[in-house]
Write a protein that holds these residues in place. Structure first.
Motif, mmCIF file in Angstrom:
data_model
loop_
_atom_site.group_PDB
_atom_site.id
_atom_site.type_symbol
_atom_site.label_atom_id
_atom_site.label_comp_id
_atom_site.label_asym_id
_atom_site.label_seq_id
_atom_site.Cartn_x
_atom_site.Cartn_y
_atom_site.Cartn_z
ATOM 1 N N SER A 182 -11.620 -16.591 -28.596
ATOM 2 C CA SER A 182 -10.526 -16.095 -27.790
ATOM 3 C C SER A 182 -9.275 -15.997 -28.666
ATOM 4 C CB SER A 182 -10.311 -17.125 -26.686
ATOM 5 O OG SER A 182 -9.265 -16.747 -25.892
ATOM 6 N N GLY A 188 -16.760 -9.295 -25.620
ATOM 7 C CA GLY A 188 -16.777 -10.515 -24.809
ATOM 8 C C GLY A 188 -18.110 -10.774 -24.143
ATOM 9 N N ARG A 221 -10.902 -22.785 -24.138
ATOM 10 C CA ARG A 221 -11.670 -21.609 -24.551
ATOM 11 C C ARG A 221 -12.229 -21.770 -25.962
ATOM 12 N NH1 ARG A 221 -7.811 -16.755 -23.442
ATOM 13 N NH2 ARG A 221 -6.223 -18.313 -23.035
HETATM 14 P P1 ADP Z 1 -9.940 -13.619 -24.626
HETATM 15 O O1 ADP Z 1 -8.700 -12.771 -24.745
HETATM 16 O O2 ADP Z 1 -9.633 -15.055 -24.407
HETATM 17 O O3 ADP Z 1 -11.002 -13.325 -25.640
HETATM 18 P P2 ADP Z 1 -11.298 -12.281 -22.463
HETATM 19 O O4 ADP Z 1 -10.314 -11.314 -21.919
HETATM 20 O O5 ADP Z 1 -12.438 -11.775 -23.245
HETATM 21 O O6 ADP Z 1 -10.526 -13.414 -23.222
HETATM 22 O O7 ADP Z 1 -11.872 -13.203 -21.277
HETATM 23 C C1 ADP Z 1 -11.010 -13.911 -20.424
HETATM 24 C C2 ADP Z 1 -11.796 -14.964 -19.658
HETATM 25 O O8 ADP Z 1 -12.855 -14.337 -18.921
HETATM 26 C C3 ADP Z 1 -12.505 -15.995 -20.527
HETATM 27 O O9 ADP Z 1 -11.656 -17.051 -20.888
HETATM 28 C C4 ADP Z 1 -13.616 -16.459 -19.572
HETATM 29 O O10 ADP Z 1 -13.094 -17.330 -18.584
HETATM 30 C C5 ADP Z 1 -14.008 -15.178 -18.901
HETATM 31 N N1 ADP Z 1 -15.093 -14.498 -19.644
HETATM 32 C C6 ADP Z 1 -15.000 -13.364 -20.389
HETATM 33 N N2 ADP Z 1 -16.203 -13.023 -20.901
HETATM 34 C C7 ADP Z 1 -17.079 -13.981 -20.512
HETATM 35 C C8 ADP Z 1 -18.467 -14.223 -20.720
HETATM 36 N N3 ADP Z 1 -19.227 -13.390 -21.483
HETATM 37 N N4 ADP Z 1 -19.015 -15.310 -20.143
HETATM 38 C C9 ADP Z 1 -18.297 -16.129 -19.376
HETATM 39 N N5 ADP Z 1 -16.990 -15.989 -19.146
HETATM 40 C C10 ADP Z 1 -16.363 -14.918 -19.691
#
Ligand code: ADP
Ligand code: ZN
Length: 265
Positions: free
Chosen positions: A13, A128, A216
């Motif tokens: 993250s 993600g 995270r």
């Molecule tokens: P970041 O900017 O922290 O990389 P994302 O925008 O990709 O965050 O994701 C935000 C939140 O959405 C994560 O902190 C998690 O809670 C949830 N999330 C995103 N992708 C996943 C995944 N593949 N599995 C589980 N939770 C996810």
């Protein structure tokens, strides 16, 4: 690499995935498929209700699960609403996302699959997803079942210390999505964005707090690292690129991605 059906971009993250995703989208004409964006869309549906209840009141710690969906809908007074199921999903997403915890695999896998299917399993940068070994297995099964082509996995490497400093200063325009940073790219006027429309307002993403970010980063170590190892055993070409560069110019980011992935300009 000259053409691509699908590419996976992974990283902690706040590692700097977005600018790399942008490079790949432009070069190969792909669309971004982000599980974070999917969750934020559902979360927005729930937020529109304006319900101020403590989210823990929808969670039953004895059974370590949410109270039944029908009970959630009753508490929210939305039982007869057409999008009640989506709002419940939004509530559940918010419960995890705001704590910096991964959303459970069964929810994530189902939402990811339907979004990927809507694209015909082709033309996406998977941003993600996958982030756990269960999600990685789910994807590999889907690849085999649907004959999907994944051309590459790109892992963006970055140090926790650098990420914490950067993410906590991160600001976003809630209207147009423009990204700012209190030190590296301050908004032109405090609270206002460069594309100043009357509605533009700079906010801090509700999960960009130190506590949520540390959670995270912890999730990455315990859950995503093993998923990466599993994916490296598959036959998909695997590359890694630095998330921190001496200069943040877009050309420098592009050059770095092209170099590690052997992409011609
Ligand atoms: P970041 O900017 O922290 O990389 P994302 O925008 O990709 O965050 O994701 C935000 C939140 O959405 C994560 O902190 C998690 O809670 C949830 N999330 C995103 N992708 C996943 C995944 N593949 N599995 C589980 N939770 C996810
Ligand atoms: Zn704006």
């Amino acid at each position: 690499m000259n053409q691509a059906d699908n590419i996976i971009v992974m990283g902690k993250s706040g590692a700097g995935k977005q600018p790399r995703v942008d490079v790949l989208i432009r070069r190969f004409g792909l669309k971004q498929l982000s599980t974070g964006d999917i969750f934020r869309t559902y979360l927005g549906l729930f937020n529109e209700l304006g319900d101020e209840s403590d989210l823990n009141s929808f969670y039953d710690s004895a059974s370590d699960n949410f109270i039944p969906d029908e009970a959630i809908k009753n508490k929210l007074n939305i039982s007869h609403w057409e999008d009640a199921d989506a709002i419940v999903l939004g509530l559940k997403a918010k419960y995890y996302v705001n704590q910096g915890l991964f959303v459970p695999d069964h929810i994530t896998n189902a939402l990811f699959e339907s979004a990927f299917q809507a694209l015909g399993f082709r033309g996406a940068v998977l941003d993600g997803f996958p982030r756990t070994i269960d999600q990685a297995r789910f994807l590999v099964e889907m690849i085999e079942r649907e004959g999907i082509k994944i051309d590459a996995i790109l892992l963006i490497e970055n140090e926790d210390e650098l990420i914490i400093a950067r993410t906590v200063g991160r600001r976003i325009c809630r209207t147009c999505g423009e990204l700012y940073h209190v030190e590296h790219r301050p908004p032109p006027m405090p609270g206002n964005c460069e594309f100043e429309s009357p509605k533009c307002k700079i906010i801090q993403r509700s999960d960009d707090t130190v506590r949520s970010l540390e959670a995270r980063l912890q999730e990455f170590q315990t859950k995503t690292r093993p998923a990466i190892e599993y994916l490296q055993e598959q036959k998909i070409p695997f590359y890694s690129a630095p998330g921190n560069l001496p200069t943040y110019a877009p050309e420098a980011v592009q050059a770095s991605v092209f170099e590690v992935m052997q992409i011609s300009g």
